[in-house]
Write a protein that holds these residues in place. Structure first.
Motif, PDB file in Angstrom:
ATOM      1  N   GLU B  34       1.164  -1.155   0.382  1.00 54.56           N
ATOM      2  CA  GLU B  34      -0.164  -0.056   0.221  1.00 54.56           C
ATOM      3  C   GLU B  34       0.930   1.244   0.316  1.00 54.56           C
ATOM      4  O   GLU B  34       1.321   1.305   0.496  1.00 54.56           O
ATOM      5  N   PHE B  35      -0.266   1.862  -0.382  1.00 56.29           N
ATOM      6  CA  PHE B  35       1.080   4.447  -0.167  1.00 56.29           C
ATOM      7  C   PHE B  35      -0.194   4.301   0.079  1.00 56.29           C
ATOM      8  O   PHE B  35      -1.112   5.111  -0.550  1.00 56.29           O
ATOM      9  N   THR B  36      -0.347   4.841   1.437  1.00 57.01           N
ATOM     10  CA  THR B  36      -1.528   5.364   1.626  1.00 57.01           C
ATOM     11  C   THR B  36      -1.721   6.317   3.066  1.00 57.01           C
ATOM     12  O   THR B  36      -0.010   6.356   3.121  1.00 57.01           O
ATOM     13  N   ALA B  37      -1.893   7.268   2.998  1.00 58.25           N
ATOM     14  CA  ALA B  37      -1.939   8.819   3.512  1.00 58.25           C
ATOM     15  C   ALA B  37      -2.832   8.898   4.548  1.00 58.25           C
ATOM     16  O   ALA B  37      -4.050   8.440   4.163  1.00 58.25           O
ATOM     17  N   ILE B  38      -2.810   9.111   5.822  1.00 60.20           N
ATOM     18  CA  ILE B  38      -3.340   9.969   6.767  1.00 60.20           C
ATOM     19  C   ILE B  38      -3.724  10.681   6.953  1.00 60.20           C
ATOM     20  O   ILE B  38      -2.203  11.473   7.012  1.00 60.20           O
ATOM     21  N   ASN B 190       7.879   2.231  -4.224  1.00 63.65           N
ATOM     22  CA  ASN B 190       6.556   1.149  -3.518  1.00 63.65           C
ATOM     23  C   ASN B 190       6.390   1.143  -4.750  1.00 63.65           C
ATOM     24  O   ASN B 190       5.831  -0.421  -4.961  1.00 63.65           O
ATOM     25  N   ARG B 191       6.661   0.893  -5.974  1.00 67.96           N
ATOM     26  CA  ARG B 191       6.164   0.742  -7.656  1.00 67.96           C
ATOM     27  C   ARG B 191       6.795  -0.314  -7.750  1.00 67.96           C
ATOM     28  O   ARG B 191       7.038  -1.265  -7.739  1.00 67.96           O
ATOM     29  N   GLU B 192       8.558  -0.089  -7.824  1.00 69.95           N
ATOM     30  CA  GLU B 192       9.851  -0.968  -7.878  1.00 69.95           C
ATOM     31  C   GLU B 192       9.493  -2.508  -6.950  1.00 69.95           C
ATOM     32  O   GLU B 192       9.638  -3.593  -7.984  1.00 69.95           O
ATOM     33  N   GLU B 193       9.944  -2.283  -6.232  1.00 72.69           N
ATOM     34  CA  GLU B 193       9.761  -2.604  -4.715  1.00 72.69           C
ATOM     35  C   GLU B 193       8.920  -3.479  -3.675  1.00 72.69           C
ATOM     36  O   GLU B 193       9.219  -4.135  -3.098  1.00 72.69           O
ATOM     37  N   ASN B 194       7.859  -3.173  -4.415  1.00 71.17           N
ATOM     38  CA  ASN B 194       6.588  -3.199  -3.993  1.00 71.17           C
ATOM     39  C   ASN B 194       6.594  -3.112  -2.354  1.00 71.17           C
ATOM     40  O   ASN B 194       5.889  -3.277  -1.285  1.00 71.17           O
ATOM     41  N   ILE B 195       6.815  -1.552  -1.925  1.00 65.94           N
ATOM     42  CA  ILE B 195       7.291  -1.052  -0.669  1.00 65.94           C
ATOM     43  C   ILE B 195       6.460  -0.730  -0.116  1.00 65.94           C
ATOM     44  O   ILE B 195       5.274   0.538  -0.437  1.00 65.94           O
ATOM     45  N   THR B 196       5.695  -0.973   1.222  1.00 71.75           N
ATOM     46  CA  THR B 196       4.440  -0.093   2.587  1.00 71.75           C
ATOM     47  C   THR B 196       4.991   0.819   2.489  1.00 71.75           C
ATOM     48  O   THR B 196       5.299   0.961   3.650  1.00 71.75           O
ATOM     49  N   PHE B 197       3.987   1.525   2.453  1.00 69.87           N
ATOM     50  CA  PHE B 197       4.091   3.145   3.280  1.00 69.87           C
ATOM     51  C   PHE B 197       3.362   3.772   3.833  1.00 69.87           C
ATOM     52  O   PHE B 197       2.566   3.543   3.069  1.00 69.87           O
ATOM     53  N   ILE B 198       3.190   4.059   5.327  1.00 69.01           N
ATOM     54  CA  ILE B 198       2.235   4.537   5.423  1.00 69.01           C
ATOM     55  C   ILE B 198       2.453   6.305   6.310  1.00 69.01           C
ATOM     56  O   ILE B 198       3.410   6.157   6.973  1.00 69.01           O
ATOM     57  N   PHE B 199       2.289   7.037   5.687  1.00 71.68           N
ATOM     58  CA  PHE B 199       2.075   8.520   5.697  1.00 71.68           C
ATOM     59  C   PHE B 199       1.057   9.535   6.250  1.00 71.68           C
ATOM     60  O   PHE B 199       0.629   9.310   5.814  1.00 71.68           O
TER      61      PHE B 199
END
Ligand SMILES: Nc1ncnc2c1ncn2[C@@H]1O[C@H](COP(=O)(O)OP(=O)(O)OP(=O)(O)O)[C@@H](O)[C@H]1O
Ligand SMILES: [Mg+2]
Lengths: 404, 232
Positions: B34-38, B190-199
Motif C-alpha cells: 500500500e501507499f497510504t496517506a493518513i 513502492n511500485r518497483e519494490e512493492n514497499i509499503t508506505f504509511i504516512f
C-alpha cells in the motif's frame, strides 16, 4: 561499531570535551604532585630519623625497651647470630651497648648516653663517619671516645682532652673510667648533639664489665616494604626471650606525626576529587540531556536500551581513560623529574627539619600506589557519574523523547 | 493478506486527570504494497495512530496485530527488536545521527540487526543510489540539504527490509521541490519494490500522490475512505 560511534560522540562537542579532559588533567596532576610530595616527605622523615639511629628493626632482651636497664642484656650467641642473618631481608646487624652515665670534665658534669657500637657496621648504616668534625673516626680497637659537639662545648672539652665517665655497669658493678677524646661529632639534631658519646663496643663492654653482651642488635634490611614480614619471621623464630621491634614501635611520635599530616592530605584530595567529580558529572549529564530525542529515535528504530547504555558507558569511559592517560603520562614525567631533582628547602622550615635530624629537602615519592589510587579514584568517579544517564536510558519513553 | 490489523482501537491520553480521547473505536487493515496517506486536521490523531501501529505507544484498548503478532504480547525489549526487524521509521525532522555519514547512518540499522558486513555494504550502496545520493555516501548530515537528509532517512528505514515504513509528516520540513522529489522516490520504491508506505500529511500535493487516503476526524475515520485505482 559502538566504539567508533562512542568515540565520535565524545568529540561532538570538542570544546566541552577538551575542558572536561583538562579539568581531569589538572586535578590528577595536582593530586599526583601533592601525594608524591607528601609521601616523599614521609619517606624522607622516616629514612632520616630511622637511619640516623634506631634502624628499622631492633632486637633486645625482652623488657629492655621498657626500662632500658643495663641488666637486660643479651649474649650474641652463634645460634642467635645465625637466626638473624638467615631471616629474609636482613642484610647485617650492628651490636650496640647503650648505657647512661655521668660525664664530667674538671668542673662540669652531665648525664649522657654512651653508645658502644661496631665502627664499620655503624658507619655502613648510619653514616656516622660523616658526622666527624674534628679528629678521626674510631676503629674497633680505638681506646678513646667520640663526643658530640654540643656536649663537648658544654663540658668545655676539646679534641685530645680527657672525658671522665661515671656509671653503673652490669649487675651493679661500678663503672668509672676516663678516655681521651679522639673525635668531635656534629649532629644536626640538638638532642643528639648535646648528649651523645660513641665508643667501640668492646671498650664499652669493658667499661660496663659486660664482656660479650649487647643491649640491642640493630638490623639493616634490604627492602623497607618487607619489614613486617621480617619482623614476624624473627618473632616466630626467636621466641619470648627476645623482643623484636620495628621503627613504628620505637618511634611512635613519628608515626603519629605522619598519620595526622596524611589525614589532612587525604581531606584535600577528597575536596579536589569532589570538584572533578562535578565537572565530569556535568559533562555526562549534558551529553545525555541534550541527546534525549536522539536516544528516543534510537530506541524507536530498534536499539535496545541495554545497547544504548553500553554506548553511553563507552563514551564516559573514553573521557575518563583519555583524561587519565594524558595526566598519568604527564604526571609520571613530572614526578620522575621531581624525584631526581627534589626541591631544597631554606629558611625556618629547613632549620626546623635540620633540628629534627631531617635533610631539608622536599623529596618526591614514586610509590606506584600514588598512581594506582588516582586511577581508581577517576574510575570510581566515572562509574558513579554513569548512574545518571543509565537510569535515564532505562526509564526512557521513546514517544515522550521523540516529542522533544 | 493484511500485514497490519487494528481492531477496536481506543486511545485516551491522561485517563486519570484530564482525559483526551485521541482515537476511538478504530478498525483498520493495511495490505502489503500500500501507499497510504493518513490525513486530517491538526489534533485529529494522525501521530497517535502511527505511534500505535509502530509499537511506540500502546492503545488504551483494542489490538494491534502485525503479520500475525499481537503487539501487546511482546515485552519492552521484544518490542524494540520487533520494530528493528519489521518496521521502518521516517521522522519529520530526519533524525539522522549527526556523527555518522549518509552511508554509516544507513548501515547502522543493519548493524543493529547483526547482518554480515559484506551484505551491509552492498545493500547500503544500492539503497543510497535508489534515493539518488550515490555521490553523497561519505557526507555528514549537516552537509546535506533537508531533502537529501530525508532521502537518507528513507534509505535508513528501508535498510532493515521492514514489512512497512511509517512516516509522520515526512515532508513537513521540506520545500515543494524536495517534497516532490521525495514523493517520487517513495512512489518508485513502492511500485518497483512493492514497499509499503504509511504516512501522515497536511500537504495537498502529497495527498494527491497517495493511492489510499484515510481521513481522520476527532479520532475516527471520516467515511468514505478513498482508494485510487492504479493510474498507469
Ligand atoms: N502525550 C499526550 N498527552 C495528552 N494528549 C495528547 C498527547 N499526545 C497527543 N495528545 C492529544 O491527542 C490528540 C491527537 O493528537 P495527535 O498528535 O495524534 O494529532 P495529529 O493529528 O498528529 O496532529 P498534528 O497534525 O498537529 O500533528 C490531540 O488532541 C492532542 O492534543
Ligand atoms: Mg502529528
Amino acid at each position: 561499531m559502538l566504539i567508533q560511534l562512542a568515540w565520535r560522540n565524545v568529540w561532538r562537542n570538542k570544546r566541552r570535551t577538551v575542558i572536561t579532559l583538562s579539568s581531569i588533567f589538572f586535578a590528577v596532576l595536582l593530586a599526583l604532585f601533592m601525594r608524591s610530595m607528601q609521601l616523599g616527605s614521609y619517606e624522607n622523615m622516616i629514612r632520616n630519623s630511622v637511619e640516623f639511629y634506631s634502624g628499622y628493626i631492633q632486637i633486645h632482651k625482652t623488657g629492655y625497651w621498657e626500662d632500658k636497664s643495663i641488666n637486660k642484656m643479651m649474649v650474641e650467641s652463634d645460634s642467635l647470630k645465625a637466626t638473624i642473618l638467615n631471616a629474609p631481608n636482613v642484610e647485617f646487624y650492628i651490636p650496640r651497648l647503650e648505657s647512661f652515665v655521668l660525664a664530667a670534665s674538671d668542673e662540669i658534669s652531665k648525664g649522657i648516653v654512651v653508645v658502644g657500637t661496631a665502627p664499620k657496621k655503624e658507619n655502613r648504616m648510619t653514616k656516622l663517619a660523616d658526622r666527624v668534625q674534628e679528629g678521626s673516626y674510631f676503629k674497633s680497637d680505638t681506646r678513646g671516645v667520640m663526643v658530640a659537639e654540643g656536649l663537648a662545648n658544654y663540658l668545655e672539652l676539646g679534641l685530645g682532652d680527657t672525658l671522665v665517665m661515671i656509671g653503673q655497669g652490669y649487675h651493679g658493678v661500678n663503672a668509672v673510667d676516663q678516655y681521651p677524646i679522639t673525635a668531635i661529632l656534629k649532629f644536626p639534631n640538638p638532642q643528639a648533639n648535646d648528649n651523645m658519646v660513641y665508643m667501640p663496643i668492646e671498650l664499652a663492654r669493658e667499661f660496663n664489665s659486660a664482656l660479650g653482651l649487647s643491649t640491642a642488635l640493630v638490623l639493616s634490611v634490604d627492602d623497607i616494604d618487607q619489614i613486617k614480614n621480617t619482623k614476624q619471621h624473627l618473632i616466630s623464630k626467636l621466641g619470648s626471650e627476645y623482643e623484636v621491634m620495628d621503627w613504628t614501635e620505637m618511634q611512635p611520635e613519628l608515626v603519629q606525626l605522619i598519620q595526622s599530616d596524611n589525614a589532612g592530605g587525604i581531606i584535600m584530595l577528597g575536596i579536589l576529587y569532589l570538584v572533578i567529580a562535578f565537572g565530569i558529572f556535568g559533562t555526562i549529564m549534558m551529553m545525555s540531556m541534550e541527546r534525549n530525542r536522539e536516544f528516543g529515535v534510537l530506541v524507536a528504530v530498534g536499539m535496545r536500551r541495554r545497547k544504548l547504555s553500553l554506548l553511553v558507558t563507552l563514551e564516559t569511559f573514553i573521557i575518563g581513560v583519555l583524561g587519565l592517560k594524558v595526566s598519568l603520562v604527564a604526571g609520571i614525567l613530572l614526578l620522575l623529574y621531581m624525584h631526581y631533582h627534589p626541591i631544597p628547602l631554606t629558611g625556618n622550615a629547613a632549620e626546623a627539619m635540620l633540628k629534627m635530624g631531617i635533610e631539608p629537602i622536599m623529596p618526591f615519592s614514586l610509590d606506584p600506589m600514588i598512581f594506582i589510587s588516582q586511577m581508581l579514584a577517576i574510575l570510581v568517579i566515572v562509574l558513579v557519574c554513569l548512574a545518571y544517564p543509565l537510569t535515564k536510558i532505562m526509564n526512557l519513553k521513546a514517544i515522550a523523547a521523540l516529542k522533544h | 493478506m493484511s500485514i497490519i490489523k487494528l481492531i477496536n482501537i481506543d486511545k485516551t491520553y491522561n485517563p486519570d486527570t484530564i482525559p483526551v480521547h485521541a482515537l476511538s473505536d478504530l478498525n483498520l487493515e493495511f495490505k502489503q504494497g500500500e501507499f497510504t496517506a493518513i490525513v486530517g486536521p491538526s489534533g485529529c490523531g494522525k501521530t497517535t495512530l502511527l505511534n500505535i501501529i509502530g509499537g511506540l505507544d500502546q492503545p488504551t484498548s483494542g489490538k494491534v496485530i502485525i503479520d500475525g503478532t499481537d503487539l501487546s504480547t511482546l515485552d519492552r525489549g521484544q518490542l524494540i527488536d520487533f520494530r528493528l526487524q519489521n518496521i521502518g521509521f521516517v521522522f519529520q525532522d530526519y533524525s539522522l545521527l549527526p556523527v555518522l555519514t549518509a552511508r554509516e547512518n544507513t548501515e547502522f540499522i543493519m548493524q543493529l540487526q547483526k547482518q554480515p558486513k559484506k551484505k551491509i555494504k552492498e545493500r547500503v550502496v544500492t539503497l543510497l543510489r535508489e534515493v539518488g545520493l550515490e555521490d553523497k555516501l561519505n557526507v555528514y548530515p549537516t552537509k546535506l540539504s533537508g531533502g537529501q537528509q530525508q532521502r537518507v532517512a528513507v534509505a535508513r528505514a528501508l535498510a532493515s527490509k521492514p514489512k512497512f515504513v511509517l512516516a509522520d509528516e515526512p515532508t513537513a520540513n521540506l520545500d515543494s521541490h524536495s517534497t516532490s522529489d521525495l514523493l517520487d522516490i517513495m512512489l518508485k520504491l513502492n511500485r518497483e519494490e512493492n514497499i509499503t508506505f504509511i504516512f501522515s500529511t497536511h500537504d495537498q500535493r502529497v495527498i494527491d500522490k497517495a493511492r489510499r487516503i484515510i481521513m481522520l476526524e476527532d479520532g475516527k475515520i471520516a467515511k468514505p475512505e478513498l482508494v485510487k485505482q492504479e493510474v498507469i
